[in-house]
Design a protein around this motif. Structure first.
Motif, PDB file in Angstrom:
ATOM      1  N   GLY A 121       0.779  -1.236   0.000  1.00  0.00           N
ATOM      2  CA  GLY A 121       0.000   0.000   0.000  1.00  0.00           C
ATOM      3  C   GLY A 121       0.800   1.270   0.000  1.00  0.00           C
ATOM      4  N   ASP A 122       2.140   1.212   0.148  1.00  0.00           N
ATOM      5  CA  ASP A 122       2.929   2.438   0.246  1.00  0.00           C
ATOM      6  C   ASP A 122       3.731   2.744  -1.019  1.00  0.00           C
ATOM      7  N   LYS A 123       3.282   2.227  -2.141  1.00  0.00           N
ATOM      8  CA  LYS A 123       3.970   2.507  -3.406  1.00  0.00           C
ATOM      9  C   LYS A 123       3.494   3.844  -3.965  1.00  0.00           C
ATOM     10  N   TYR A 124       4.337   4.460  -4.807  1.00  0.00           N
ATOM     11  CA  TYR A 124       3.947   5.736  -5.404  1.00  0.00           C
ATOM     12  C   TYR A 124       4.742   5.993  -6.680  1.00  0.00           C
ATOM     13  N   MET A 125       4.279   6.987  -7.434  1.00  0.00           N
ATOM     14  CA  MET A 125       4.955   7.443  -8.645  1.00  0.00           C
ATOM     15  C   MET A 125       4.980   8.974  -8.627  1.00  0.00           C
ATOM     16  N   VAL A 126       6.046   9.553  -9.172  1.00  0.00           N
ATOM     17  CA  VAL A 126       6.157  11.012  -9.242  1.00  0.00           C
ATOM     18  C   VAL A 126       6.138  11.443 -10.707  1.00  0.00           C
TER      19      VAL A 126
ATOM     20  N   LYS B 163       8.011  21.556 -11.068  1.00  0.00           N
ATOM     21  CA  LYS B 163       7.212  21.034  -9.962  1.00  0.00           C
ATOM     22  C   LYS B 163       6.679  19.647 -10.329  1.00  0.00           C
ATOM     23  N   TYR B 164       6.059  18.973  -9.365  1.00  0.00           N
ATOM     24  CA  TYR B 164       5.698  17.574  -9.579  1.00  0.00           C
ATOM     25  C   TYR B 164       4.410  17.206  -8.848  1.00  0.00           C
ATOM     26  N   LEU B 165       3.892  16.034  -9.195  1.00  0.00           N
ATOM     27  CA  LEU B 165       2.741  15.448  -8.526  1.00  0.00           C
ATOM     28  C   LEU B 165       3.138  14.077  -7.990  1.00  0.00           C
ATOM     29  N   VAL B 166       2.700  13.777  -6.775  1.00  0.00           N
ATOM     30  CA  VAL B 166       2.906  12.448  -6.194  1.00  0.00           C
ATOM     31  C   VAL B 166       1.598  11.673  -6.321  1.00  0.00           C
ATOM     32  N   ILE B 167       1.657  10.540  -7.008  1.00  0.00           N
ATOM     33  CA  ILE B 167       0.508   9.668  -7.188  1.00  0.00           C
ATOM     34  C   ILE B 167       0.731   8.451  -6.297  1.00  0.00           C
TER      35      ILE B 167
ATOM     36  N   ILE C 222      -5.896  10.808 -14.085  1.00  0.00           N
ATOM     37  CA  ILE C 222      -6.069  11.987 -13.246  1.00  0.00           C
ATOM     38  C   ILE C 222      -7.378  12.659 -13.634  1.00  0.00           C
ATOM     39  N   PRO C 223      -8.224  12.988 -12.661  1.00  0.00           N
ATOM     40  CA  PRO C 223      -9.492  13.631 -12.998  1.00  0.00           C
ATOM     41  C   PRO C 223      -9.283  15.065 -13.480  1.00  0.00           C
ATOM     42  N   GLY C 224     -10.372  15.755 -13.728  1.00  0.00           N
ATOM     43  CA  GLY C 224     -10.286  17.154 -14.134  1.00  0.00           C
ATOM     44  C   GLY C 224     -10.881  17.393 -15.495  1.00  0.00           C
ATOM     45  N   THR C 225     -11.308  18.629 -15.715  1.00  0.00           N
ATOM     46  CA  THR C 225     -11.974  18.997 -16.967  1.00  0.00           C
ATOM     47  C   THR C 225     -11.068  19.716 -17.947  1.00  0.00           C
ATOM     48  N   GLY C 226      -9.808  19.917 -17.592  1.00  0.00           N
ATOM     49  CA  GLY C 226      -8.887  20.553 -18.528  1.00  0.00           C
ATOM     50  C   GLY C 226      -7.872  21.453 -17.872  1.00  0.00           C
ATOM     51  N   LYS C 227      -8.299  22.280 -16.910  1.00  0.00           N
ATOM     52  CA  LYS C 227      -7.384  23.212 -16.270  1.00  0.00           C
ATOM     53  C   LYS C 227      -7.607  23.282 -14.753  1.00  0.00           C
ATOM     54  N   GLU C 228      -7.898  22.136 -14.168  1.00  0.00           N
ATOM     55  CA  GLU C 228      -8.096  22.085 -12.720  1.00  0.00           C
ATOM     56  C   GLU C 228      -6.807  21.807 -11.953  1.00  0.00           C
ATOM     57  N   TYR C 229      -5.826  21.181 -12.622  1.00  0.00           N
ATOM     58  CA  TYR C 229      -4.615  20.763 -11.923  1.00  0.00           C
ATOM     59  C   TYR C 229      -3.367  21.293 -12.645  1.00  0.00           C
ATOM     60  N   PRO C 230      -3.074  22.599 -12.464  1.00  0.00           N
ATOM     61  CA  PRO C 230      -1.863  23.171 -13.076  1.00  0.00           C
ATOM     62  C   PRO C 230      -0.610  22.750 -12.315  1.00  0.00           C
TER      63      PRO C 230
ATOM     64  N   ASP D  22      -0.676  13.989  -3.935  1.00  0.00           N
ATOM     65  CA  ASP D  22      -1.613  14.789  -4.732  1.00  0.00           C
ATOM     66  C   ASP D  22      -2.812  13.973  -5.193  1.00  0.00           C
ATOM     67  N   PHE D  23      -2.585  12.676  -5.452  1.00  0.00           N
ATOM     68  CA  PHE D  23      -3.657  11.771  -5.871  1.00  0.00           C
ATOM     69  C   PHE D  23      -3.368  10.389  -5.302  1.00  0.00           C
ATOM     70  N   GLU D  24      -4.424   9.564  -5.206  1.00  0.00           N
ATOM     71  CA  GLU D  24      -4.227   8.169  -4.827  1.00  0.00           C
ATOM     72  C   GLU D  24      -5.053   7.285  -5.758  1.00  0.00           C
ATOM     73  N   TRP D  25      -4.567   6.043  -5.982  1.00  0.00           N
ATOM     74  CA  TRP D  25      -5.329   5.131  -6.827  1.00  0.00           C
ATOM     75  C   TRP D  25      -6.142   4.167  -5.960  1.00  0.00           C
ATOM     76  N   TYR D  26      -6.929   4.757  -5.083  1.00  0.00           N
ATOM     77  CA  TYR D  26      -7.804   4.009  -4.178  1.00  0.00           C
ATOM     78  C   TYR D  26      -8.810   3.180  -4.981  1.00  0.00           C
TER      79      TYR D  26
END
Length: 402
Positions: free
Chosen positions: A152-157, A216-220, A203-211, A241-245
């Motif tokens: 459960g503690d795996k991730y990607m950047v 910079k980076y996102l942790v999934i 990743i969810p979003g309609t186009g410009k929700e997650y700049p 920033d996100f999880e694959w729950y």
């Protein structure tokens, strides 16, 4: 000459003398500027060429263009305050492979005064990558103090390696269906045109929700909780920033403060020995259309003890032109082939030396830093060869300050 005219004559001469002195003081003053460029960080074996500088005087707007130079430039400039921009070409070596590219440097409000002035500017490698990169994959997980595997503690950047703000909305992460440690002649062979995947999370979003700003980076995260509460040798993913729950997995805790990835196709279960590879992609069609039109059925022959067994399978395919980045994983003792087109990735990286290597736990693969910009952000190495672009058996970034 009367006294009146003598006085006027003397006043005129004084005025002429004053104006002459004033003209002398208003003569254009110049400075010999010595401008030196510093090499991009982390680079030692390189050659610069066709460097050229533009000096823009901030008060007048006048521009001065230098002659081409290779390292140090001597130029005569009127005194003033200048914005300086340098561009040129670079040839450099990475692990025995020659690369070519462009470099640039810039600095505003440089005061140039006196007979001589000296300035130094750090060069930055211009990266033409215009989208996100996979900068780290922590697929091995950790062990408990009792040497038991912890899940459960795996991730990607995901990293913005461009010079512009990018939007992560709609990005998909896929894990390959085929293994890098088992080679078969799959029919039809689509590798030159697409990647077969056993899952896709989006990743969810309609186009410009997650700049995401440059550098910079996102942790999934697999499960965005503080795993140290359950395993002191694990990490805190509570700030991901996100999880694959996935609701289909029993025992998972949904962190409602962290947005969930959308399971476009199946659910993500990272192979913790690195037998599968990963892609980052943008799908230019509606999800419903994708699921309808891009299913991939294949068959192959499995040979065991001289006996051939016909086999088949199903997954989805992602066209290569949709793939933003690809990273092949494997393990040294078992590697057989790369499961993407070499145009996407011509190498592979790993954690551990042998299958089921206990030393792989708590290790990740991390992309190398190619250069550091003047503002402190980093440019990451991207030659489409994971064998040279990644550091194997690396300390996970989220463990460095644990």
């Amino acid at each position: 000459m009367t006294k009146k005219y003598l006085f006027l004559f003397l006043m005129m001469m004084v005025s002429i003398g004053f104006n002459a002195c004033q003209d002398d003081n208003d003569e254009l003053r110049t400075t010999i500027l010595s401008l030196t460029v510093q090499s991009p960080e982390e680079m030692t074996d390189f050659t610069l060429s066709e460097l050229q500088a533009v000096f823009t005087e901030r008060n007048t707007g006048e521009k001065t263009l230098s002659d081409p130079f290779t390292g140090t430039l001597m130029i005569l400039l009127p005194e003033g305050t200048y914005d300086i921009a340098v561009q040129g070409k670079i040839s450099y070596w990475i692990n025995g492979k020659r690369q070519t590219g462009e470099v640039k440097a810039s600095k505003e409000s440089n005061v140039v005064l006196g007979e001589k002035a000296v300035l130094s500017l750090p060069l930055m490698l211009v990266i033409d990558h215009t989208d996100f990169l996979i900068s780290e994959i922590f697929f091995t997980g950790t062990q408990t103090p009792e040497k038991k595997q912890y899940n459960g503690d795996k991730y990607m950047v995901i990293y913005n390696n461009s010079d512009e703000v990018l939007y992560a909305d709609g990005l998909v992460i896929g894990q390959t269906d085929f293994l890098t440690v088992t080679k078969h002649a799959y029919r039809p062979d689509i590798m030159a045109e697409a990647v077969g995947v056993d899952c896709l999370i989006q990743i969810p979003g309609t186009g410009k929700e997650y700049p995401v700003d440059p550098g910079k980076y996102l942790v999934i995260a697999d499960n965005a909780i503080d795993h140290r509460e359950y395993n002191p040798q694990s990490i805190d993913l509570n700030k991901a920033d996100f999880e694959w729950y996935s609701t289909s997995l029993g025992g998972e805790v949904d962190n409602t403060d962290v947005p969930n990835m959308f399971n476009l196709y199946d659910r993500m279960v990272m192979h913790n020995r690195g037998f599968k590879s990963f892609i980052l992609a943008r799908i230019p069609v509606e999800n419903e259309q994708y699921l309808k039109d891009y299913r991939y059925h294949y068959d192959y022959d499995f040979v065991f003890n001289g006996i051939t067994y016909p086999m088949d399978g199903d997954c989805y395919k992602v066209p290569n032109e949709w793939v933003v980045d690809a990273v092949n994983l494997s393990v040294e003792s078992e590697f057989q082939w790369i499961v993407t087109s070499p145009a996407l990735d011509m190498g592979w990286t790993s954690c551990g030396k042998v299958d089921k290597d206990p030393q792989r736990y708590g290790k990740s693969v991390r992309r190398k830093v190619l250069a550091t910009n003047p503002d402190g952000t980093q440019k990451l190495q991207d030659t489409n060869n994971s064998s040279v672009d990644f550091i194997p058996d690396a300390t996970p970034s989220l463990m460095e300050n644990k």
